[in-house]
Scaffold this motif. Sequence first.
Motif, short mmCIF file in Angstrom:
data_model
loop_
_atom_site.label_atom_id
_atom_site.label_comp_id
_atom_site.label_asym_id
_atom_site.label_seq_id
_atom_site.Cartn_x
_atom_site.Cartn_y
_atom_site.Cartn_z
N GLY A 18 0.80 -1.22 0.00
CA GLY A 18 0.00 0.00 0.00
C GLY A 18 0.83 1.27 0.00
N LEU A 19 1.79 1.34 0.89
CA LEU A 19 2.63 2.54 0.97
C LEU A 19 3.47 2.70 -0.28
CD1 LEU A 19 3.34 4.94 2.73
CD2 LEU A 19 5.11 3.56 3.80
N THR A 20 3.98 1.60 -0.80
CA THR A 20 4.75 1.66 -2.04
C THR A 20 3.87 2.16 -3.18
OG1 THR A 20 6.18 -0.14 -1.31
CG2 THR A 20 6.13 0.32 -3.67
N GLY A 21 2.65 1.65 -3.26
CA GLY A 21 1.73 2.10 -4.31
C GLY A 21 1.35 3.56 -4.17
N ILE A 22 1.05 3.98 -2.96
CA ILE A 22 0.67 5.38 -2.73
C ILE A 22 1.82 6.32 -3.10
CG2 ILE A 22 0.16 7.06 -0.91
CD1 ILE A 22 -1.51 4.84 0.45
N LEU A 23 3.03 5.97 -2.69
CA LEU A 23 4.17 6.82 -3.02
C LEU A 23 4.47 6.84 -4.51
CD1 LEU A 23 6.55 5.98 -0.04
CD2 LEU A 23 5.23 8.07 -0.39
N SER A 24 4.26 5.70 -5.18
CA SER A 24 4.47 5.65 -6.63
C SER A 24 3.46 6.51 -7.36
CB SER A 24 4.37 4.21 -7.14
OG SER A 24 5.45 3.46 -6.68
N VAL A 25 2.20 6.44 -6.93
CA VAL A 25 1.15 7.25 -7.56
C VAL A 25 1.38 8.73 -7.27
CG1 VAL A 25 -1.34 7.75 -7.49
CG2 VAL A 25 -0.54 5.39 -7.59
N ALA A 26 1.94 9.03 -6.10
CA ALA A 26 2.18 10.42 -5.73
C ALA A 26 3.35 11.04 -6.50
CB ALA A 26 2.45 10.52 -4.23
N GLY A 27 4.09 10.22 -7.24
CA GLY A 27 5.15 10.78 -8.07
C GLY A 27 6.55 10.32 -7.73
N THR A 31 11.50 2.67 -7.63
CA THR A 31 12.74 2.19 -7.01
C THR A 31 13.06 2.94 -5.72
OG1 THR A 31 14.03 3.64 -8.45
CG2 THR A 31 13.74 1.35 -9.16
N ALA A 32 12.46 4.09 -5.50
CA ALA A 32 12.62 4.82 -4.25
C ALA A 32 11.47 4.53 -3.29
CB ALA A 32 12.71 6.31 -4.51
N ALA A 33 10.28 4.27 -3.84
CA ALA A 33 9.11 4.02 -3.00
C ALA A 33 9.18 2.65 -2.33
CB ALA A 33 7.84 4.13 -3.83
N LEU A 34 9.72 1.67 -3.01
CA LEU A 34 9.79 0.32 -2.46
C LEU A 34 10.64 0.24 -1.19
CD1 LEU A 34 8.84 -2.58 -2.82
CD2 LEU A 34 10.86 -2.99 -4.22
N PRO A 35 11.83 0.83 -1.14
CA PRO A 35 12.58 0.79 0.12
C PRO A 35 11.90 1.55 1.27
CG PRO A 35 14.05 1.33 -1.68
CD PRO A 35 12.66 1.35 -2.22
#
Length: 71
Positions: A18-27, A31-35
């Motif tokens: 969820g957090l990885t997806g939210i951060l990816s959608v937020a821009g 590769t930065a959102a996953l860690p």
Amino acid sequence: MAQYYDYVLGVIPLLLVGLTGILSVAGLAFTAALPVGAGVAALVIGHALFVSIPTQPTAESTEPTQRVKAE
């Protein structure tokens, strides 16, 4: 009834995905959102292991209580 560790086991994948997806959608780049998502999930695991320490039942609490007959 669900206990603390049941909730922790459910929150780990929710945070990671969820957090990885939210951060990816937020821009943020994937590769930065996953860690970041993995780091937050690791913090929850660390809290469950070291702050809210799991305990084992003692021998006294696992034995059935004996009833004394009134004579």
